[in-house]
Scaffold this motif. Structure first.
Motif, PDB file in Angstrom:
ATOM      1  N   MET A  85      26.549  39.128  29.524  1.00 49.33           N
ATOM      2  CA  MET A  85      27.170  39.540  30.758  1.00 49.33           C
ATOM      3  C   MET A  85      28.587  40.013  30.454  1.00 49.33           C
ATOM      4  SD  MET A  85      27.518  37.353  34.184  1.00 49.33           S
ATOM      5  CE  MET A  85      27.575  38.338  35.619  1.00 49.33           C
ATOM      6  N   PRO A  86      28.951  41.219  30.912  1.00 43.88           N
ATOM      7  CA  PRO A  86      30.291  41.731  30.624  1.00 43.88           C
ATOM      8  C   PRO A  86      31.362  40.945  31.372  1.00 43.88           C
ATOM      9  CG  PRO A  86      29.104  43.243  32.057  1.00 43.88           C
ATOM     10  CD  PRO A  86      28.138  42.170  31.651  1.00 43.88           C
ATOM     11  N   ARG A  87      32.530  40.882  30.773  1.00 43.27           N
ATOM     12  CA  ARG A  87      33.640  40.144  31.368  1.00 43.27           C
ATOM     13  C   ARG A  87      34.507  41.017  32.257  1.00 43.27           C
ATOM     14  NH1 ARG A  87      35.918  35.712  27.346  1.00 43.27           N
ATOM     15  NH2 ARG A  87      33.928  34.907  26.637  1.00 43.27           N
ATOM     16  N   HIS A  88      34.252  42.310  32.279  1.00 42.24           N
ATOM     17  CA  HIS A  88      35.057  43.209  33.097  1.00 42.24           C
ATOM     18  C   HIS A  88      34.168  44.322  33.632  1.00 42.24           C
ATOM     19  CE1 HIS A  88      34.965  46.154  29.832  1.00 42.24           C
ATOM     20  NE2 HIS A  88      35.177  45.144  29.023  1.00 42.24           N
ATOM     21  N   GLU A  89      34.716  45.066  34.580  1.00 43.15           N
ATOM     22  CA  GLU A  89      33.990  46.182  35.161  1.00 43.15           C
ATOM     23  C   GLU A  89      33.908  47.331  34.172  1.00 43.15           C
ATOM     24  OE1 GLU A  89      34.543  47.735  39.349  1.00 43.15           O
ATOM     25  OE2 GLU A  89      36.165  46.280  39.146  1.00 43.15           O
ATOM     26  N   PHE A  90      32.801  48.046  34.208  1.00 42.27           N
ATOM     27  CA  PHE A  90      32.660  49.256  33.410  1.00 42.27           C
ATOM     28  C   PHE A  90      33.515  50.344  34.035  1.00 42.27           C
ATOM     29  CE2 PHE A  90      30.306  53.280  32.716  1.00 42.27           C
ATOM     30  CZ  PHE A  90      30.570  53.395  31.365  1.00 42.27           C
ATOM     31  N   GLY A 130      30.715  49.111  48.748  1.00 43.34           N
ATOM     32  CA  GLY A 130      31.249  47.883  49.340  1.00 43.34           C
ATOM     33  C   GLY A 130      31.212  46.747  48.332  1.00 43.34           C
ATOM     34  N   PRO A 131      31.683  45.583  48.755  1.00 43.21           N
ATOM     35  CA  PRO A 131      31.698  44.439  47.827  1.00 43.21           C
ATOM     36  C   PRO A 131      30.288  43.973  47.524  1.00 43.21           C
ATOM     37  CG  PRO A 131      32.412  43.766  50.005  1.00 43.21           C
ATOM     38  CD  PRO A 131      32.261  45.258  50.041  1.00 43.21           C
ATOM     39  N   ARG A 132      30.077  43.603  46.286  1.00 41.01           N
ATOM     40  CA  ARG A 132      28.768  43.120  45.867  1.00 41.01           C
ATOM     41  C   ARG A 132      28.725  41.607  46.000  1.00 41.01           C
ATOM     42  NH1 ARG A 132      27.953  46.180  40.294  1.00 41.01           N
ATOM     43  NH2 ARG A 132      25.950  45.164  40.324  1.00 41.01           N
ATOM     44  N   PRO A 133      27.690  41.068  46.624  1.00 46.50           N
ATOM     45  CA  PRO A 133      27.610  39.618  46.823  1.00 46.50           C
ATOM     46  C   PRO A 133      27.432  38.872  45.501  1.00 46.50           C
ATOM     47  CG  PRO A 133      25.568  40.674  47.508  1.00 46.50           C
ATOM     48  CD  PRO A 133      26.538  41.763  47.172  1.00 46.50           C
ATOM     49  N   GLY A 134      28.086  37.721  45.424  1.00 45.91           N
ATOM     50  CA  GLY A 134      27.943  36.861  44.251  1.00 45.91           C
ATOM     51  C   GLY A 134      28.789  37.250  43.071  1.00 45.91           C
ATOM     52  N   ARG A 135      29.640  38.246  43.204  1.00 47.37           N
ATOM     53  CA  ARG A 135      30.467  38.676  42.081  1.00 47.37           C
ATOM     54  C   ARG A 135      31.820  38.006  42.066  1.00 47.37           C
ATOM     55  NH1 ARG A 135      29.936  43.915  39.358  1.00 47.37           N
ATOM     56  NH2 ARG A 135      31.746  42.976  38.461  1.00 47.37           N
ATOM     57  N   GLY A 136      32.181  37.292  43.128  1.00 48.13           N
ATOM     58  CA  GLY A 136      33.483  36.651  43.179  1.00 48.13           C
ATOM     59  C   GLY A 136      34.600  37.646  43.325  1.00 48.13           C
ATOM     60  N   SER A 137      34.346  38.722  44.028  1.00 44.53           N
ATOM     61  CA  SER A 137      35.335  39.771  44.207  1.00 44.53           C
ATOM     62  C   SER A 137      36.521  39.267  45.022  1.00 44.53           C
ATOM     63  CB  SER A 137      34.688  40.964  44.914  1.00 44.53           C
ATOM     64  OG  SER A 137      35.655  41.930  45.180  1.00 44.53           O
ATOM     65  N   LEU A 138      37.711  39.700  44.652  1.00 43.01           N
ATOM     66  CA  LEU A 138      38.915  39.306  45.371  1.00 43.01           C
ATOM     67  C   LEU A 138      39.270  40.321  46.444  1.00 43.01           C
ATOM     68  CD1 LEU A 138      41.167  38.075  42.449  1.00 43.01           C
ATOM     69  CD2 LEU A 138      39.844  36.714  44.042  1.00 43.01           C
TER      70      LEU A 138
END
Length: 95
Positions: free
Chosen positions: A1-6, A65-73
């Motif tokens: 699992m990547p640690r940052h956004e592509f 929009g925000p993706r669920p479960g990603r912990g977006s701030l």
């Protein structure tokens, strides 16, 4: 699992800057002769293409929009302190 956004804009920018380095390395190694001004349009065009790619990627992410479960701030109260509904004004005033 990547640690940052592509981030495809950075990928495109890195590709064109690496290509410019490869062209200069080939020139320095004697494989071919590169005029000094050949790198300017390559780097400038690559950075413009990277900016356009980043803008398109940002637009796509924003439209989804925000993706669920990603912990977006995004849209959260992170960094703003606690939000309390029972906060009162100066001592002795209820209004």
């Amino acid at each position: 699992m990547p640690r940052h956004e592509f981030q495809p804009g950075r990928l495109v920018a890195g590709f064109f800057l690496a290509l410019a380095g490869l062209v200069y390395a080939g020139d320095a190694g004697g494989l071919w002769d590169t005029p000094w001004f050949a790198i300017i349009p390559m780097v400038t065009g690559g950075l413009c293409l990277a900016g356009a790619t980043a803008a398109v990627a940002h637009g796509i992410r924003k439209a989804r929009g925000p993706r669920p479960g990603r912990g977006s701030l995004a849209g959260s109260s992170a960094g703003r302190g606690p939000e309390r509904s029972d906060v009162r004004g100066p001592e002795g005033s209820d209004g």
